[in-house]
Structures are given as C-alpha cells and as structure tokens.
Design an enzyme around this catalytic site. Structure first.
Site, mmCIF file in Angstrom:
data_model
loop_
_atom_site.group_PDB
_atom_site.id
_atom_site.type_symbol
_atom_site.label_atom_id
_atom_site.label_comp_id
_atom_site.label_asym_id
_atom_site.label_seq_id
_atom_site.Cartn_x
_atom_site.Cartn_y
_atom_site.Cartn_z
ATOM 1 N N LYS A 41 48.900 16.928 27.774
ATOM 2 C CA LYS A 41 47.767 15.993 27.760
ATOM 3 C C LYS A 41 46.704 16.549 26.824
ATOM 4 C CE LYS A 41 44.597 12.962 28.771
ATOM 5 N NZ LYS A 41 44.673 11.572 28.232
ATOM 6 N N CYS A 43 41.410 9.242 19.993
ATOM 7 C CA CYS A 43 41.189 8.778 21.367
ATOM 8 C C CYS A 43 40.199 7.611 21.340
ATOM 9 C CB CYS A 43 40.635 9.886 22.256
ATOM 10 S SG CYS A 43 40.345 9.286 23.937
HETATM 11 C C1 LIG Z 1 42.988 11.567 24.447
HETATM 12 C C2 LIG Z 1 42.541 10.402 24.926
HETATM 13 C C3 LIG Z 1 43.347 9.187 24.923
HETATM 14 C C4 LIG Z 1 43.342 8.354 26.027
HETATM 15 C C5 LIG Z 1 42.492 8.587 27.221
HETATM 16 O O1 LIG Z 1 42.489 9.709 27.779
HETATM 17 O O2 LIG Z 1 41.795 7.598 27.581
HETATM 18 N N1 LIG Z 1 44.075 7.192 26.014
HETATM 19 C C6 LIG Z 1 44.828 6.834 24.929
HETATM 20 O O3 LIG Z 1 45.505 5.779 24.925
HETATM 21 N N2 LIG Z 1 44.857 7.652 23.837
HETATM 22 C C7 LIG Z 1 44.156 8.815 23.786
HETATM 23 O O4 LIG Z 1 44.226 9.510 22.738
#
Ligand SMILES: C=Cc1c(C(=O)O)[nH]c(=O)[nH]c1=O
Length: 310
Positions: free
Chosen positions: A45, A128
């Site tokens: 993550k 993000c």
């Molecule tokens: C790192 C945050 C990301 C997130 C998030 O943590 O909201 N959601 C995504 O679809 N892509 C991201 O790059």
C-alpha cells in the site's frame, strides 16, 4: 509456455501482481499475495512517513463494471512496509510504493529507503486522486520534472512511477518527454480514473462519503483508458523504461491485451478486491489458453505487437 518478464535486472517468473492499494495494507494481506500461486510479485500500500487513518466514512463501493474509492491514503507508515519488504525480498522481487503528501515527504522517505537494506523496486506514486486539497502530482508537468530531478540526485536503487491516466495525445507527448530524461526502471499506468461520481438509484445519494462522493474509478470500465495509456507510453518511452499495465483486468484476455499494447508486468486491482488472491492462478491459466489459441509460447512473441488497421 513461459510467462517471464524482467525489470531492472529482476526476473519475474510470471507477470501478475496486485495493484497498490488492493490487498496490501497489512502483513497478513501481503503474505496472501506473496504465497498466491500465479502472483509473480507484490506491491505494498502506498506509504506516507507516518501511519494514516485515511478518509472518514464509507470510502469504497462496488458499481456496475467496477469500483469507486476515496480511501484517502490509509496506511501503516513507511517503516511497516519497509520492514515487510526487507524481510521477504529474497523470496520474490518486491515493489515498495510510496506516496508522500508533499515533495519533502517523498524525498525524506526515499532517503530512508536509499539508506535501508531494501534492494527491491520503489513505485513512486504521483497519482493519488483522493487526498482532499491535493492535486494529482503527475498532472502538473513542471512539478513532476522537479520531483524526479531531486529524486535522482541521490536515489540510486531501481525506481518507477505510478501515473494517473492521461486523456490527451499532447499529454502523452509531454509526460513521456519528461520521463525519458530520467533513469526510470518502469512506469505503472494507470492509477484509478480520478474523481468519478456514482449515484445510488435507491437513495438518490452518492455512494461514498469523502469529497462529496467524488472518487477514483477502477475495474472493467477503465480498460480502454488503461490500454491507451500503456500503448501510448510504450510508443513514446525509451525501451529501457519498462511498463506495468494496470486497469480493467478481469480475465486472461485482458492480461493478453495489456501485454499486446506493450506491458511487461500486469497488475490487478478491483477484480482482486472482489475475487481474492486465487484470481492470479485463474488469470495465468486463461492467459496461457489465449496464447495457445494464437500459437504463442512466450510473451516476447506478441508483447507490444498490437497492429493498427491499414
Ligand atoms: C495512494 C492513494 C490512492 C488511493 C487512496 O488511498 O485513496 N486510491 C486510489 O485509487 N489511488 C491512489 O493512488
């Protein structure tokens, strides 16, 4: 049939892995990917320096043909994922994802990784879409060039970037011109399609709480955009910069299409969320079946060989 690929001297015994953010928050989830038959690697993550709770309220929802999310970068902090990847990096080549909310955070985390015993690949997430008030970095071309210049002034281990989808040929040209100036090991394209909106037909409300319901789209619905970004970047980037194709993978034909457009590895997000790590074996088996239909034994025979019409 061989399903091998290599990036920055790392050899992958098959092309599949999770997309950052899916099934990779905790050591337990990461172990399930690490041990999953058919997964050639994993990515953690996206990490910030310190642990984050992320956005409040319902922040993920299924929708017809995919998913919408506004998680808000919940994660257990860089050290947690650094410990995990250092512990397991001799089992498979691993990707460590980082997503600082500021340039300073990204540089500080990369200095920590540079100084650490981690010798895998870093995926610098410049895309993000879900931190309120924060734009997707890679839509700002000057800032992207600035960050990469500073990163490569000290970072010497293998590093790639996670990109948002682009929707304009001129933008493919512009981002490729920037990326080609740096010793990148890979790019991963695409991240979710940012700031979509889904309506619940029963309640006439949005389906996720953060940001008034605006969130990143994933799943089947994003496949044409994902393939376009893989293809456009393959056509423009130096061949040394490898491509991880992400977006819209539900079956072996989707994996095949990503490779046909130029992908070296293929990552799975929304479908993995719903099916779990067993998906990797299914996708590999289906990919082998498609290759058999076409008479291919190796990925190199068709990678990047999408034909245009006369
Ligand atoms: C790192 C945050 C990301 C997130 C998030 O943590 O909201 N959601 C995504 O679809 N892509 C991201 O790059």
């Amino acid at each position: 049939t061989t399903l091998t690929a290599s990036i920055a001297g790392f050899d992958f015994d098959n092309v599949l892995l999770n997309a950052a953010g899916v099934y990779c928050q905790t050591a337990s989830e990461l172990d399930q990917i690490l041990e999953a038959s058919g997964a050639g690697s994993l990515v953690t993550k996206s990490a910030t320096p310190a642990e984050r709770d992320g956005n409040a309220g319902i922040r993920f929802a299924e929708m017809p043909l995919g998913s919408i999310n506004s998680m808000g970068l919940p994660n257990l902090g860089l050290d947690y994922y650094l410990d995990y990847t250092i512990t397991h990096q001799d089992e498979k080549p691993l990707f460590l994802s980082i997503a600082g909310l500021t340039k300073a955070d990204n540089l500080a985390m990369l200095r920590d990784v540079q100084a650490s015993d981690f010798n895998g690949l870093v995926e610098l997430n410049l895309s993000c879409p879900n931190v309120p008030g924060k734009p997707q970095t890679a839509y700002d071309f000057d800032t992207t060039r600035e960050i990469l210049t500073e990163v490569f002034s000290f970072y010497t281990k293998p590093l790639g970037v996670k990109l948002p989808p682009y929707f304009d040929i001129a933008h493919f040209d512009m981002i490729a011109e920037i990326l080609n100036d740096f010793p990148l090991a890979f790019v991963n394209t695409i991240n979710s399609i940012g700031n979509g909106l889904v309506v619940d037909p029963e309640t006439d409300t949005v389906v996720i709480a953060p940001k008034g319901g605006f969130g990143g789209l994933g799943g089947e619905i994003v496949k044409p955009t994902a393939l376009a970004n893989v293809r456009a970047l393959r056509q423009r980037l130096r061949p040394e910069i490898k491509i991880i194709g992400t977006g819209g993978v539900t079956n072996g034909r989707d994996v095949y299409d990503h490779i046909l457009c130029g992908a070296d590895l293929v990552s799975v997000g929304t479908s993995l969320y719903f099916e779990g790590p067993a998906i990797f074996e299914r996708l590999n088996n289906e990919l082998i079946a498609v290759m058999a239909e076409k008479g291919y034994n190796h990925l190199e025979e068709f990678r990047g060989q999408l034909q245009t019409l006369a």
